[in-house]
Scaffold this motif. Sequence first.
Motif, PDB file in Angstrom:
ATOM      1  N   GLU A  31     -21.014  96.808  88.603  1.00  0.00           N
ATOM      2  CA  GLU A  31     -20.768  98.000  89.414  1.00  0.00           C
ATOM      3  C   GLU A  31     -22.048  98.545  90.029  1.00  0.00           C
ATOM      4  O   GLU A  31     -21.997  99.484  90.807  1.00  0.00           O
ATOM      5  N   ILE A  46     -19.917  94.666  81.977  1.00  0.00           N
ATOM      6  CA  ILE A  46     -20.229  93.279  82.325  1.00  0.00           C
ATOM      7  C   ILE A  46     -21.510  93.276  83.133  1.00  0.00           C
ATOM      8  O   ILE A  46     -21.685  94.081  84.047  1.00  0.00           O
TER       9      ILE A  46
ATOM     10  N   HIS B  65      -3.684  92.275  75.855  1.00  0.00           N
ATOM     11  CA  HIS B  65      -4.285  91.158  76.569  1.00  0.00           C
ATOM     12  C   HIS B  65      -3.701  89.878  75.984  1.00  0.00           C
ATOM     13  O   HIS B  65      -3.504  89.798  74.771  1.00  0.00           O
ATOM     14  N   PRO B 218     -16.267  97.192  84.654  1.00  0.00           N
ATOM     15  CA  PRO B 218     -15.498  98.069  85.536  1.00  0.00           C
ATOM     16  C   PRO B 218     -14.259  98.671  84.846  1.00  0.00           C
ATOM     17  O   PRO B 218     -14.048  99.859  84.950  1.00  0.00           O
ATOM     18  N   ASP B 219     -13.439  97.884  84.110  1.00  0.00           N
ATOM     19  CA  ASP B 219     -12.360  98.490  83.337  1.00  0.00           C
ATOM     20  C   ASP B 219     -12.020  97.592  82.157  1.00  0.00           C
ATOM     21  O   ASP B 219     -12.506  96.466  82.057  1.00  0.00           O
ATOM     22  N   THR B 221      -9.542  95.765  81.066  1.00  0.00           N
ATOM     23  CA  THR B 221      -8.986  94.414  81.228  1.00  0.00           C
ATOM     24  C   THR B 221     -10.049  93.450  81.732  1.00  0.00           C
ATOM     25  O   THR B 221     -10.156  92.324  81.248  1.00  0.00           O
ATOM     26  N   LYS B 222     -10.828  93.905  82.712  1.00  0.00           N
ATOM     27  CA  LYS B 222     -11.871  93.041  83.259  1.00  0.00           C
ATOM     28  C   LYS B 222     -12.902  92.692  82.188  1.00  0.00           C
ATOM     29  O   LYS B 222     -13.345  91.554  82.090  1.00  0.00           O
ATOM     30  N   VAL B 223     -13.275  93.706  81.413  1.00  0.00           N
ATOM     31  CA  VAL B 223     -14.268  93.473  80.363  1.00  0.00           C
ATOM     32  C   VAL B 223     -13.732  92.459  79.360  1.00  0.00           C
ATOM     33  O   VAL B 223     -14.425  91.513  78.986  1.00  0.00           O
ATOM     34  N   ASP B 225     -11.407  90.239  79.900  1.00  0.00           N
ATOM     35  CA  ASP B 225     -11.330  88.942  80.577  1.00  0.00           C
ATOM     36  C   ASP B 225     -12.664  88.218  80.527  1.00  0.00           C
ATOM     37  O   ASP B 225     -12.725  87.005  80.355  1.00  0.00           O
ATOM     38  N   ALA B 226     -13.736  88.972  80.699  1.00  0.00           N
ATOM     39  CA  ALA B 226     -15.062  88.352  80.725  1.00  0.00           C
ATOM     40  C   ALA B 226     -15.560  88.063  79.319  1.00  0.00           C
ATOM     41  O   ALA B 226     -16.255  87.092  79.067  1.00  0.00           O
TER      42      ALA B 226
END
Lengths: 88, 302
Positions: A31, A46, B65, B218-219, B221-223, B225-226
Motif C-alpha cells: 500500500e 504484505i 479462508h 491491504p486486507d 483475505t489478501k494477507v 492469501d499471501a
Amino acid sequence: MSANTLRIELVAEDAAVWSGEAKMVIAKTVEGEIGLLPGHEPMLAILASGEVRITLPTGEIIKANAEDGFLSVEHNVVTVVARHAALI
Amino acid sequence: MGAQLRVYRQKIKSAQTTKKITRAMELISASRIYKAQQRVAAATPYDRAVTRAVSAVATYSNVKHPLTTEPERIDRAAVVIFTSDRGLAGAFSSSVLKEADALTSLLRSQGKEVVYFLVGRKAVSNFGFRRRKFEQQWIGGTDLPQVDTAKAIADAVLASFNTEASEGGVDEIHLVFNRFVSMIAQVPEVIRLLPLEVVPGMQTPADDEVFPLYEFEPDVTKVLDALLPVYIESRIFNAMLQSAASEHAARQKAMKSATDNADKLIKNYTRLSNSARQAEITQQISEIVGGADALSTAGDED
C-alpha cells in the motif's frame, strides 16, 4: 525492553539477517511506505520489494533490502519476514 | 602358502577394503550433520516468524479462508514422503515409508483415497518396485535441501489442493519425514499441513479476553492469501532440512556399526588364518620329521 523502543527482527528464509532495538522502522508495503514507531497497533502487512530502513536509538540508520514477504507488529516487536533479505 | 590360508588372507583384505569405505562415509556424514544442523538452526527464525504470523491471523480474525476451514467431506488426501536419495543409512528411508504405509491405511479406513508426492530416489524406487502410483517426484539433493525445491513442492501440493476433488484435487495434505531429535535418534513423524489445525506456540485467548485489534494491510483475505503459501513452503523446507540432518545422522550411525563389524570380521579371520598357518607349519614339521625318521629307519636296515 523499554516502552519507547521497538524490537526488530529481520529474517530471511535461510537465516536471521538482523535483530536489535530501534527507534523507528520504515518499510515498504504493497500500500506504500509505512513508518512504525513504538506503541504501534498490532499489524500484519504484505511487503512490496524495497528498502527497509531501521533507525537505531543512537540515530544511526541501517538499511536492508527485502522482497517477497510480510511484516508483523505486535507489542513493540516488529518482525520483517522476507524470502530474500540482505543488509545494504 | 596353503589353500586355506590363502582364502583367509583374501577375506581379510576384502574386509579391510570395505572398512576403508565405511570409515570414510562415516567421517563424511559426521562432518555434514553439523552443517545440516546449522541450516536447521538458520531457518528456524523464519519458520517461527511465519508460524506466529499465521497463528495471529487465525486467532485474531474470524475470516473464512479455504486453506483454514475444514471441508465437510474429505475424499482424497495427499501424502508427501521425504526419503533420501542414497541408501546405506540404516532404516532411514524404510522407517519413513513404513510410517507412510501406516498413515495410508489409517486414511483408507476413513474412506479417503490417497495420492502420493515423493521426495528422494529411495521413495521413487520403492514405489516403482511395488508398482504403486504416485503423482509427482523430486529427486536429487535430499542431503542438501534447496529453497527452490521446497517452493516447487509447495506449489505442486497447493495446486493440487486448490483443484476440486471431482477433478482429481486433494482436500488434505500430510507430510511424512524423519525428525532430527539427536545424533542417535531420528523419529519418523507425520504432520497434517492442510487444512491448518493446531498452530503451535500461541495460546488461544479466553472467551472474555479482548482481542488486540489487528490491522491488516491491504486486507485480511489478501494477507492470508499471501501468507499461507509462504507458511506451507516454510513447513516443507523445514521438513526437508530435518530429514537431511536425520539422513546424515542415520548414515553416520549405520556406517559406524559397519566399520565396527568389519573390525570384528578382520579380527576373527586373522585368528583363523593364524591357526591355519600354525597348522600348516605343524604339518610340515611332522612331514619332515616323519620323512627323516623313515629315511633313518631305511638306512638302519641296509
